[in-house]
Design an enzyme around this catalytic site. Structure first.
Site, PDB file in Angstrom:
ATOM      1  N   SER A 148       0.848  -1.194   0.000  1.00 27.47           N
ATOM      2  CA  SER A 148       0.000   0.000   0.000  1.00 27.47           C
ATOM      3  C   SER A 148       0.890   1.252   0.000  1.00 27.47           C
ATOM      4  CB  SER A 148      -0.946  -0.054   1.202  1.00 27.47           C
ATOM      5  OG  SER A 148      -1.974   0.895   1.089  1.00 27.47           O
ATOM      6  N   ASP A 229      -8.918  -5.430  -5.510  1.00 29.66           N
ATOM      7  CA  ASP A 229      -8.442  -4.148  -5.003  1.00 29.66           C
ATOM      8  C   ASP A 229      -9.256  -3.045  -5.667  1.00 29.66           C
ATOM      9  OD1 ASP A 229      -6.901  -2.150  -3.736  1.00 29.66           O
ATOM     10  OD2 ASP A 229      -5.098  -3.375  -3.900  1.00 29.66           O
ATOM     11  N   HIS A 262      -6.902  -5.887  -1.279  1.00 32.82           N
ATOM     12  CA  HIS A 262      -5.820  -5.031  -0.808  1.00 32.82           C
ATOM     13  C   HIS A 262      -5.171  -5.563   0.469  1.00 32.82           C
ATOM     14  CE1 HIS A 262      -3.808  -1.084  -0.727  1.00 32.82           C
ATOM     15  NE2 HIS A 262      -3.964  -1.114   0.583  1.00 32.82           N
TER      16      HIS A 262
END
Length: 289
Positions: A148, A229, A262
């Site tokens: 991230s 995601d 994610h």
């Protein structure tokens, strides 16, 4: 684009298909804390090695009883540069150590206490010290992963001046997991309350703005994203891959299917049978100095 649309696009928890957005983040933190506690209990480790003057500018080394020449995998945590810590991110520590790979998890100061450019500088300092540690111990090489916001920070190492100052033969690969690389859209979201980005700084801090003057050789960059995601993160991963292909000799784009989101992309690195875990370990084991 409407602010509400941007807010959703840049909120990865909204796109997972496993549970409610608040649940996926709560579960992620708990899983990370548990993984870290287990790794500290079950592996020989050195916690809170300082690389800077502040409380958060420290890293943890797992597998300190492995041979000096062992390869090293470094992980930079996520959290939109304003949350999380290394104490919640040792997901792959036990798995990597069991395969003869030292694992280092890096912490850093968070916004709004510091600006993003200071965090980038801290990561470069941390990596400089880790590369020195690797060189002194005779390690076979260093692989750097980021998740991230941590993927953005790992990608910030693709700085020609910084790279020229390091032991380039030791730095083998960047593994960028579900990253965000172009920051200007964040200005119009609630995430910018802590980041305090303005247009010029957002552009300067964006990985998509990098222009390396010469091809980067002997360094592999893997850009990884999951099918669940955020569409914005998926598009940024594709754009970064295209950009890097003009500057870096060895670039791979990996799109993970089967509901990888994610958060599960990094959670699953704890598992030996996760294809990405296997790929990273295989890449490390097949590399030589």
């Amino acid at each position: 684009m409407e602010k509400m649309d941007l807010e959703k696009l840049y909120s990865p928890s909204m796109w997972n298909k496993r549970c409610a957005p608040t649940d996926v983040t709560t579960n992620f933190v708990k899983l990370g804390q548990d993984a870290t506690l287990r790794a500290r209990k079950n592996t020989r480790c050195e916690i809170d090695v300082p690389y800077g003057p502040s409380e958060r500018t420290k890293y943890d080394i797992y597998g300190i009883d492995l041979p000096d020449e062992s390869p090293i995998f470094v992980l930079i945590h996520g959290g939109y540069w304003q949350k999380m810590s290394k104490d919640e991110y040792a997901f792959p520590a036990e798995t990597f150590v069991s395969q003869g790979i030292k694992f280092i998890c890096v912490g850093y100061d968070l916004c709004p206490n510091v600006r993003l450019r200071e965090i980038v500088s801290q990561i470069k300092t941390a990596m400089r010290k880790i590369l020195q540690y690797a060189s002194k111990s005779g390690s076979r090489g260093v692989w750097v992963g980021g998740h991230s916001a941590g993927a953005h920070l790992a990608a910030s190492l693709l700085d020609s001046e910084w790279l020229q100052q390091q032991n380039s033969t030791l730095l083998k690969s960047l593994v960028l997991l579900s990253g965000i690389y172009f920051l200007e859209p964040l200005i119009s979201t609630s995430y910018n309350e802590a980041l305090k980005l303005e247009s010029t700084e957002a552009e300067l801090m964006s990985t998509l703005s990098i222009k390396l003057p010469a091809p980067v050789q002997n360094l592999k960059v893997m850009v990884v994203i999951g099918d669940c995601d955020s569409p914005a993160f998926i598009e940024q991963a594709r754009e970064l891959t295209k950009l890097l292909c003009s500057s870096v000799d060895d670039v791979e784009y990996k799109f993970l299917r089967s509901g990888i989101d994610h958060f599960s992309i990094i959670e699953n690195l704890a598992h030996h049978d996760f294809p990405l875990t296997q790929k990273i370990i295989e890449s490390i084991n097949n590399s030589t100095v």
